[in-house]
Design an enzyme around this catalytic site. Sequence first.
Site, PDB file in Angstrom:
ATOM      1  N   ASP B  16       0.824  -1.131  -0.072  1.00 35.72           N
ATOM      2  CA  ASP B  16       0.199   0.233   0.049  1.00 35.72           C
ATOM      3  C   ASP B  16       0.963   1.340   0.007  1.00 35.72           C
ATOM      4  OD1 ASP B  16      -2.065   1.525   0.070  1.00 35.72           O
ATOM      5  OD2 ASP B  16      -2.680   0.978   2.025  1.00 35.72           O
ATOM      6  N   ASP B 111      -3.203   2.690  -6.064  1.00 33.70           N
ATOM      7  CA  ASP B 111      -1.895   2.907  -5.012  1.00 33.70           C
ATOM      8  C   ASP B 111      -1.832   1.610  -4.040  1.00 33.70           C
ATOM      9  OD1 ASP B 111      -4.198   3.190  -3.641  1.00 33.70           O
ATOM     10  OD2 ASP B 111      -3.168   4.984  -2.249  1.00 33.70           O
ATOM     11  N   GLU B 112      -2.411   0.392  -4.527  1.00 35.52           N
ATOM     12  CA  GLU B 112      -2.294  -0.810  -3.730  1.00 35.52           C
ATOM     13  C   GLU B 112      -2.220  -2.086  -4.447  1.00 35.52           C
ATOM     14  OE1 GLU B 112      -6.001  -2.253  -0.673  1.00 35.52           O
ATOM     15  OE2 GLU B 112      -5.985  -0.243  -1.767  1.00 35.52           O
TER      16      GLU B 112
END
Lengths: 371, 409
Positions: B16, B111-112
């Site tokens: 993350d 973003d993960e």
Amino acid sequence: MEFSTSKADLLKELTLTQGVVERKTTIPILSNLLFEVEESTLRISATDLDLGIRCGCPAKVINGGSGTIPAKRLFEIVRSLPDAEVHFKLLENHWVQVTCARSSFKLVGMARDNFPVLPTTPKPVAALPAGVCSAMMQKTIFAISSEESRYTLNGALLLMKPESASMVATDGHRLALVECDVQVQGLKSELRVLIPKKAMAELLRLLSEAEEETPVELSKDESHLFFQIGSRVLISRMLTGQFPNYEAVLPRENTRVVELDKEQTAAAVRRVALLADERSHAIRMQVEKDRVEIFSSSGEYGEAHEVLDATYDKESIQIGFNYQYLLDFMSVVGEGGKIRLELKDEQSAGQLRPAEQGAYRYRYVVMPMRI
Amino acid sequence: MTQSPDHSIRSILHVDMDAFFVSVEELEDPTLVGKAVIVGADSDGRGVVAAASYEARKFGVHSAMPIRTAKKLCPHAIFLRGQHRKYGEYSQRIHRIFEEFTPVVEMVSIDEAYLDLTGCERLHGSAFRAADKLIRRVKDRTGLNCSVGVSTSHLVSKIASDQAKPHGLLYVLPGCEARFLAPLPIRRMPGIGKVTEPELRSLGIVTIGDLQQMGQDKLRNRFGKFGEWLYTKSSGLDIDAYQYEEEPKSISHETTFDTDINDLDEVERTLSYLAQLVGRRLRDHGLFARTVGLKLRFAPFKTLTRDVTLDEPTNLDSVIFASVLRLFEDAWNGKQKIRLVGVRSSNLQRTAFQRSLIDAAQREKFDKVLKAADKVREKFGFDAVQLARSVEPDRQPSRKKRGFLGRED
């Protein structure tokens, strides 16, 4: 009001009223039947405000008059009586005494004045033989939508011309259309009426008591339809709104024609359906040269597969259907014989019809499932 | 079992990025470093927080919070509109780095990501070492910080990466999953939200450990299948967490207008555009929606939602738009100023469904048109093909030059 009548005659009439009488009504009087006696007849009326029925039977009248009696109770009482004369007498306070042989009942009635007035039957505009009416309705009634939100689909469209009649019903997923050549009595031009599903169900009940050739006389006022069969009349509120343009839905380019044995197909679909997904009712058909394979699978229970002989010589095609829609058709199309499944591609409507059309030209359009 | 234990134990990494949007902004403009930065909208107080720097978070700002609230909590913050194209570029760079570690990379959002490193020990050493290497490599190549959770399941790794934040690494040893989860509050478990949490709390369940204690049978009796799922997850055993979370329950898009409006044409254009975004995502997922919903927020912040159930599940922009427009016409009095509109699709399914007979031909035609349109969009971007309703009649649309597709009705 005081009269007597035969148990058998009375029971037949009471049976016909049971479907019309509302069971759980908020208006108490609607669970009652209206009895009116004059000269030598008993006239019985029932209504749920959407649908009404008037019927009756001969009676030995001692005193004329009228009264209302709880429909369901009376039906159950009369059904259980011995085969003998049943005697009715109106007592004080709308009570009604019913006696037969050694039995006696006193029923709580209601004031006759509260019973809704049923509209009187206007002059008939057309008449069809009972047999034709009944056949057309049986071939279409199952395709009527029961979703109340789609009220224009809550009935079947009856379309009459002087020398032909047709009936069509759809629920938006499938459509049943039946046509036949018949002399429509009294009709000069075209007539279209939308008959509610509940009216059709009751009408079928009345028709089962009638001879094939007995005329069913249709008449209408601004808001009601009337179907007169002999001395019995069924009155239905008219459905308003526009029935969809069904002709636009009828397939025209379904050139992939599969011929199947009806009984074998029905049995196979029923078997494969046992393991179809319980929610979607989907089965998959794989049509190959002279062969149709039917598959089903349910995440919970497993899979089923069956192979059917067929007559087919076009390129293979795979298509999904709701098995219930197929079975509905096969259960009304008639005994034995061959049926035709006419397809275009896997996402366009398929058409089913009997390979040999008899007096009735029957077609059934089913939209496939996305599988 | 002849296999070596190393191969039978799964190694799942959850990566993350730390304050991703803000970090990208900081890389682009180093003067922002160390300041309270909020990405989401311009400072006139509309929209919601998309990301906040750790400095801003100290004041209680968090993502999805209305900008207005954020302004009250942290008035000195620097508000940025956000450069989504930039974020996308960084996201792709990170994705490429992930792929150097394993071919099994699932980007769950911009973003993960989950990385499945099972069986990669020969290549990277233990999962713990690999995670350490990954954090350093991301930092070296992009300048961005990330946090990583490592365990044998998706769920545990996700919670671990959250615990590790910021810029940390947490490794939950195989066999210690339940012990790791036990002290955490139930809210930390994905899938337990504002509906389930109070219900569980009313049963005295506060921590994930309480769920483990309650046992599978009791949970099943109380919650049915969901109860079983809760139990498996609470024990950290859930190896299929992935599928469960991946299948969206609804797909929606909404937008806040620059100024409150009551111009029907503008609302229609926006709804049409949003309907297309929703339709496109449904098609990407291979899903069909049975329910279409409208969200309306009026100027005084009164929010209203309306739903309609369709005869046939759909993924067609035109059907979604027509349904949502009907809902809008019923819900709006023609005068109220509108602040936000949203289009939502729910009751999603990919299983078999009955097609509808009525208007089937039109739908089929539109299905083909959309397939072609989606191909064009893949090459030239989403705006390259548009429903005519989405385009202003007398002006070029503001975003980009848009083509015309003809009216859909």
